[in-house]
Structures are given as C-alpha cells and as structure tokens.
Write a protein that holds these residues in place. Structure first.
Motif, PDB file in Angstrom:
ATOM      1  N   ALA A   1     -22.339  19.412   1.089  1.00  0.00           N
ATOM      2  CA  ALA A   1     -21.290  19.441   0.068  1.00  0.00           C
ATOM      3  C   ALA A   1     -19.912  19.201   0.691  1.00  0.00           C
ATOM      4  N   VAL A   2     -19.661  19.835   1.829  1.00  0.00           N
ATOM      5  CA  VAL A   2     -18.376  19.638   2.518  1.00  0.00           C
ATOM      6  C   VAL A   2     -18.220  18.184   2.950  1.00  0.00           C
ATOM      7  N   LEU A   3     -19.298  17.616   3.516  1.00  0.00           N
ATOM      8  CA  LEU A   3     -19.246  16.208   3.921  1.00  0.00           C
ATOM      9  C   LEU A   3     -18.963  15.315   2.720  1.00  0.00           C
ATOM     10  N   GLY A   4     -19.584  15.608   1.583  1.00  0.00           N
ATOM     11  CA  GLY A   4     -19.365  14.807   0.384  1.00  0.00           C
ATOM     12  C   GLY A   4     -17.916  14.827  -0.064  1.00  0.00           C
ATOM     13  N   LEU A   5     -17.298  16.001  -0.031  1.00  0.00           N
ATOM     14  CA  LEU A   5     -15.900  16.120  -0.450  1.00  0.00           C
ATOM     15  C   LEU A   5     -14.960  15.380   0.507  1.00  0.00           C
ATOM     16  N   LEU A   6     -15.176  15.579   1.800  1.00  0.00           N
ATOM     17  CA  LEU A   6     -14.309  14.921   2.783  1.00  0.00           C
ATOM     18  C   LEU A   6     -14.487  13.400   2.749  1.00  0.00           C
ATOM     19  N   GLY A   7     -15.737  12.959   2.664  1.00  0.00           N
ATOM     20  CA  GLY A   7     -16.006  11.519   2.636  1.00  0.00           C
ATOM     21  C   GLY A   7     -15.451  10.869   1.384  1.00  0.00           C
ATOM     22  N   ALA A   8     -15.591  11.542   0.245  1.00  0.00           N
ATOM     23  CA  ALA A   8     -15.070  10.995  -1.009  1.00  0.00           C
ATOM     24  C   ALA A   8     -13.554  10.839  -0.946  1.00  0.00           C
ATOM     25  N   ALA A   9     -12.886  11.836  -0.385  1.00  0.00           N
ATOM     26  CA  ALA A   9     -11.427  11.749  -0.259  1.00  0.00           C
ATOM     27  C   ALA A   9     -11.028  10.573   0.637  1.00  0.00           C
ATOM     28  N   GLY A  10     -11.773  10.396   1.733  1.00  0.00           N
ATOM     29  CA  GLY A  10     -11.461   9.295   2.636  1.00  0.00           C
ATOM     30  C   GLY A  10     -11.651   7.931   1.996  1.00  0.00           C
ATOM     31  N   ILE A  11     -12.766   7.750   1.289  1.00  0.00           N
ATOM     32  CA  ILE A  11     -13.040   6.462   0.643  1.00  0.00           C
ATOM     33  C   ILE A  11     -12.003   6.162  -0.439  1.00  0.00           C
ATOM     34  N   ALA A  12     -11.659   7.180  -1.229  1.00  0.00           N
ATOM     35  CA  ALA A  12     -10.743   6.964  -2.346  1.00  0.00           C
ATOM     36  C   ALA A  12      -9.335   6.608  -1.879  1.00  0.00           C
ATOM     37  N   PHE A  13      -8.838   7.324  -0.877  1.00  0.00           N
ATOM     38  CA  PHE A  13      -7.422   7.161  -0.510  1.00  0.00           C
ATOM     39  C   PHE A  13      -7.200   6.165   0.621  1.00  0.00           C
ATOM     40  N   VAL A  14      -8.185   6.033   1.512  1.00  0.00           N
ATOM     41  CA  VAL A  14      -8.021   5.134   2.664  1.00  0.00           C
ATOM     42  C   VAL A  14      -8.737   3.808   2.431  1.00  0.00           C
ATOM     43  N   GLY A  15      -9.657   3.781   1.466  1.00  0.00           N
ATOM     44  CA  GLY A  15     -10.503   2.613   1.249  1.00  0.00           C
ATOM     45  C   GLY A  15      -9.781   1.295   1.080  1.00  0.00           C
ATOM     46  N   PRO A  16      -8.793   1.194   0.175  1.00  0.00           N
ATOM     47  CA  PRO A  16      -8.113  -0.102  -0.001  1.00  0.00           C
ATOM     48  C   PRO A  16      -7.487  -0.620   1.289  1.00  0.00           C
ATOM     49  N   TRP A  17      -6.827   0.274   2.020  1.00  0.00           N
ATOM     50  CA  TRP A  17      -6.220  -0.137   3.293  1.00  0.00           C
ATOM     51  C   TRP A  17      -7.293  -0.534   4.309  1.00  0.00           C
ATOM     52  N   ALA A  18      -8.382   0.251   4.382  1.00  0.00           N
ATOM     53  CA  ALA A  18      -9.435  -0.018   5.364  1.00  0.00           C
ATOM     54  C   ALA A  18     -10.103  -1.361   5.109  1.00  0.00           C
ATOM     55  N   THR A  19     -10.381  -1.702   3.855  1.00  0.00           N
ATOM     56  CA  THR A  19     -11.019  -2.990   3.570  1.00  0.00           C
ATOM     57  C   THR A  19     -10.079  -4.157   3.856  1.00  0.00           C
ATOM     58  N   ARG A  20      -8.778  -3.926   3.701  1.00  0.00           N
ATOM     59  CA  ARG A  20      -7.815  -4.980   4.023  1.00  0.00           C
ATOM     60  C   ARG A  20      -7.807  -5.256   5.529  1.00  0.00           C
TER      61      ARG A  20
ATOM     62  N   LEU B   1     -19.824  11.373  -2.967  1.00  0.00           N
ATOM     63  CA  LEU B   1     -19.846  12.829  -3.157  1.00  0.00           C
ATOM     64  C   LEU B   1     -21.206  13.296  -3.647  1.00  0.00           C
ATOM     65  N   PHE B   2     -21.741  12.641  -4.663  1.00  0.00           N
ATOM     66  CA  PHE B   2     -22.993  13.099  -5.258  1.00  0.00           C
ATOM     67  C   PHE B   2     -24.207  12.782  -4.377  1.00  0.00           C
ATOM     68  N   ILE B   3     -24.185  11.658  -3.677  1.00  0.00           N
ATOM     69  CA  ILE B   3     -25.341  11.345  -2.845  1.00  0.00           C
ATOM     70  C   ILE B   3     -25.411  12.294  -1.653  1.00  0.00           C
ATOM     71  N   SER B   4     -24.271  12.683  -1.114  1.00  0.00           N
ATOM     72  CA  SER B   4     -24.270  13.646  -0.017  1.00  0.00           C
ATOM     73  C   SER B   4     -24.729  15.019  -0.498  1.00  0.00           C
ATOM     74  N   ALA B   5     -24.198  15.469  -1.631  1.00  0.00           N
ATOM     75  CA  ALA B   5     -24.526  16.802  -2.135  1.00  0.00           C
ATOM     76  C   ALA B   5     -25.985  16.929  -2.538  1.00  0.00           C
ATOM     77  N   SER B   6     -26.611  15.857  -3.017  1.00  0.00           N
ATOM     78  CA  SER B   6     -28.002  15.930  -3.480  1.00  0.00           C
ATOM     79  C   SER B   6     -29.018  15.763  -2.355  1.00  0.00           C
ATOM     80  N   THR B   7     -28.598  15.245  -1.197  1.00  0.00           N
ATOM     81  CA  THR B   7     -29.538  14.950  -0.117  1.00  0.00           C
ATOM     82  C   THR B   7     -30.380  16.153   0.318  1.00  0.00           C
ATOM     83  N   PRO B   8     -29.810  17.337   0.574  1.00  0.00           N
ATOM     84  CA  PRO B   8     -30.658  18.454   1.016  1.00  0.00           C
ATOM     85  C   PRO B   8     -31.644  18.927  -0.046  1.00  0.00           C
ATOM     86  N   PHE B   9     -31.295  18.771  -1.321  1.00  0.00           N
ATOM     87  CA  PHE B   9     -32.226  19.161  -2.379  1.00  0.00           C
ATOM     88  C   PHE B   9     -33.456  18.252  -2.392  1.00  0.00           C
TER      89      PHE B   9
END
Length: 446
Positions: free
Chosen positions: A293-312, A334-342
């Motif tokens: 769950a923590v990984l999902g939250l951190l990764g989602a934040a990174g993709i959302a805010f850094v993604g446009p710059w990173a792809t450029r 976020l959801f794929i990370s959180a559901s993986t252990p289940f």
C-alpha cells in the motif's frame, strides 16, 4: 525481538535487496536503449511499444501458469522434485510457444506501421520468448543471485551491446536480435549450472500437456489480467492519431518501468509471507499488505507529478505525455500495487483461483469496453482511465475474500502437534493448500 524473529527479518531483507536490486537494474538498463529507439522511429514509436505489449502478452500466454503456481511449488519441493518441475515447465512452455510465437508475429504485422514493421515483429518475438526465462524458479527457491545471472544480466548485456550497433547502423534491429541470443544462451546454461540433481524420470510431451491442463484456471486469470493490462497501447495505436498514440505510448512505458518496483517487492515478500503459519504468518501477511500500500501511494504520486517531465526527458518533447495521461496511470499503479499481496500471497496459494479469475475477467471486460469507447471518441486519457478502472475493480472484488481467507488460515486453533487446523467453512480444507498440479481432495473447494 528474539533470535528467530531477527533471523527471519534478516532473510527477508536479503531477499528484498536481491529481488529489488536485480529488477531495478532491469528497469534502468532499457532507459539506455529506449530513448535512442524512440528518436529513430519518430511517429512509429507507438508501433514499437505495441510490439512490446503484444510480446509481453504472448510471453505470459506461453509461460501459462508457471509464474503464479511455479514459485510455490518449487518452494515446497525436494531437490529431485525441483529438477522435474523445471524440466516439465520448459517442455510445456516450448509447446505453448509453438502456437503463441507465430500468432504474436502475425498480430504485430497487422498493427505495426509500415515504417517499423520488421523491427516491431522482432521485438514482439523477443519479448514473447521471454517466457523461457527461469525467473519463477529463482523466486521459488529464494535465490536472487540466480535471477541476476540467468535473467537480468543477459538482458543487460543485450541492451548495452545493442546501443553502439544501433547508433552505427541507425536501426533498432540489433536490440531484439541480441535479446533473443542472450535468452537462448541463458536457457542452455541454467539447467547445466543450477539443476544439478537429475529428474526421477524423463518428461514426455504428455507430461507437458498435463501441466498445461492442470494450470488452466491459474493461467486464465494471469492471461486475462495481462490482456487488459497491455491493451491500452494497441487500442490507442489502432484508434488514435499517430502522434497522440505515441504520446500515450510514452506514458505507458513510464508506467511499465514503475511496475518493476511492484514486481520486485512482490517477489521478495511472497515466499517470506508463505513460509510460516499461525500468528507469525498473519503478521507477515499484514506487513506485506502495508508495504504494498505504501509503495502504491508513493509510486502513484511520482507518476502523477513527475511523469510529464520524465517522459519529455526520456522520449523527447514530441512524444511527451500530458498530465491527464500520467494521472490515470498513477491511479492504476496505486491499485495494482495494493492488490498484489491479496492475489499472490493469499488467494492463489490457498486455492482461490476462481475468485481471482472472476474478478480479473469482470475487470478486463469493463475496462476494455471503456478503453475502446474512449478511443473511438479520440480521448487518450479515457483509455488510461479504463486501465485504472480495471485495477480498481480487481481490488474491490478480491479484498474481502482475501481477508476472509487470511483470517481462516492464520486465525485457526492448533493441534497438539502444533500444526494448524483450518476451520473456515468456505475453505473446507486442512493443512497446506492443494497442489496446483494435482487434483485437489474431494473436500477442497476452489
């Protein structure tokens, strides 16, 4: 913390380091080749990414259920049984490739732009043949060093060696050809260096077909999941303008890079969470759920805010992804990370493959419908939203059944000998979960 708990923590940290470090190297290495390829092919970039998606789907189809069932089988097997399992898996995967590889090549030919048709077919072939990797076996025996030597390093060598050749020839063909060559060398070396105990008997074509049939339920869930997960880029390529689909492909590539973190954490925690029973096992599962769950939250934040710059930076300003695309991919992460252990640690190991299959099929159908409708309406962000919807639905459908299984298996009373008795009326089973390659006992319900 007592000595046993300290030892268990040390083991999981070593596995986490190994199963994170090697996939991280796999994550970083393509960043050397992909920007070069993206600039070579221009508007054909979406065709190359489509070939990767088709090849990844083909790989998951050819590997069948071994990526799901294989690690648990190997972890509980003797050395002799491990030798037979590995041999049987190679035979069954080769048998699947006889049918899958030509199909992926044909589909790629139909979808790829004319300018990149040949390299796209080679990329799809190389990714499809990735099904022959011993990755699942390395995870099962808990030895990340093997994963590095026979899975990651061959990819690294192929990628790095291809860069000067691509720059010299101004063509990307060297990349898939070297991937195929190093994969075949690793396939030849692995049983000779690692599987030192001979299998009890030779594996026949009938044995390979039996393993394919026995894993049908597990494999179906995996294949359906991969189908909708990798559907966005082919749908975007088919329905959007070339430049729009290439920008979409950049967002998708960034998302695939980020998923390496989910895979690494899942690989490190799966065997660790399943090794013990009782309260200790329950604590390990809770820890795995929290970490994902923590990984999902951190990764989602990174993709959302850094993604446009990173792809450029990675793929060039011409095909950089916009904020709306990266935002929806962040939700999916976020959801794929959180559901993986289940899915990996609770439902599948405890014989609930049909629950996973039902959830995955429902999510796939609804998600793909949304993707296609969005593509027909020329809305790239809507296609990404379809992927996010699929992952959210899987999380919603599987969380409660997984928590019930977790409570039933790890909250049970103990026999005088110390082994758990599972008393959940829904599970109807005692001891370990049914062997995925054997017919479950009559009292078991899957």
């Amino acid at each position: 913390m007592n000595r046993n708990e300290a030892g268990a923590a040390a083991v999981v940290m070593r596995r986490l380091a190994g199963f994170t470090g090697w996939p991280l190297l796999s994550l970083v290495t393509p960043l050397v080749a992909m920007p070069i390829i993206a600039r070579f092919v221009g508007d054909g970039w979406s065709g190359v990414v489509t070939a990767m998606s088709i090849g990844t789907f083909g790989s998951n189809l050819a590997i069948w259920g071994w990526s799901y069932a294989g690690p648990a089988l190997v972890a509980q097997a003797s050395e002799t049984e491990r030798a037979r399992l590995y041999t049987e898996s190679v035979c069954s995967r080769l048998l699947m490739l006889v049918f899958v590889l030509p199909a992926t090549m044909i589909v790629t030919l139909l979808l790829a732009p004319t300018s990149v048709r040949l390299p796209a077919v080679l990329v799809a072939s190389a990714f499809t043949m990735g099904a022959l990797s011993p990755q699942w076996f390395c995870i099962g025996v808990g030895r990340p060093k093997l994963l590095g030597l026979y899975d990651t390093l061959p990819r690294v060598i192929a990628t790095i060696a291809s860069v000067p050749i691509m720059l010299w020839t101004q063509s990307m063909i060297a990349y898939p050809l070297l991937l195929i060559a190093t994969l075949l060398i690793a396939l030849w070396l692995f049983p000779r260096r690692v599987i030192t105990t001979p299998a009890p008997s030779s594996v026949t074509l009938r044995d390979a077909w039996r393993s394919i049939r026995s894993m049908a339920s597990i494999a179906s869930a995996s294949i359906v999941g991969v189908a909708y997960s990798y559907a966005p880029v082919p749908i975007a390529t088919a329905l959007l303008l070339s430049i729009d689909s290439s920008r979409f492909a950049s967002a998708d590539q960034l998302y695939r890079y980020a998923l390496f973190a989910v895979t690494a954490l899942g690989n490190a925690l799966q065997g660790w969470a399943l090794e013990v029973e009782g309260p200790a096992g329950r604590r390990r599962h809770h820890a795995a759920i929290a970490l994902h769950a923590v990984l999902g939250l951190l990764g989602a934040a990174g993709i959302a805010f850094v993604g446009p710059w990173a792809t450029r930076v990675l793929f060039g300003a011409q095909v950089a992804a916009g904020p709306s695309l990266t935002a929806w991919y962040a939700v999916a992460f976020l959801f794929i990370s959180a559901s993986t252990p289940f899915l990996r640690n609770i439902l599948v190991p405890n014989g609930r493959q049909k629950t996973v299959l039902l959830a995955t099929m429902t999510a796939a159908v609804l998600g793909i419908i949304v993707m296609v409708l969005a593509g027909l309406d020329n809305r790239a962000a809507g296609i990404a939203a379809g992927l996010a919807l699929s992952e959210a639905l899987i999380m919603a459908v599987t969380t409660l059944p997984a928590l019930r299984v977790l409570s039933a298996r790890y909250g049970s009373r103990m026999t005088p000998s110390g082994s758990p008795i599972h008393i959940d009326a829904n599970l109807k089973e005692e001891g370990r979960p049914p062997h995925p390659l054997r017919k479950p006992p009559p009292s078991s319900r899957i």
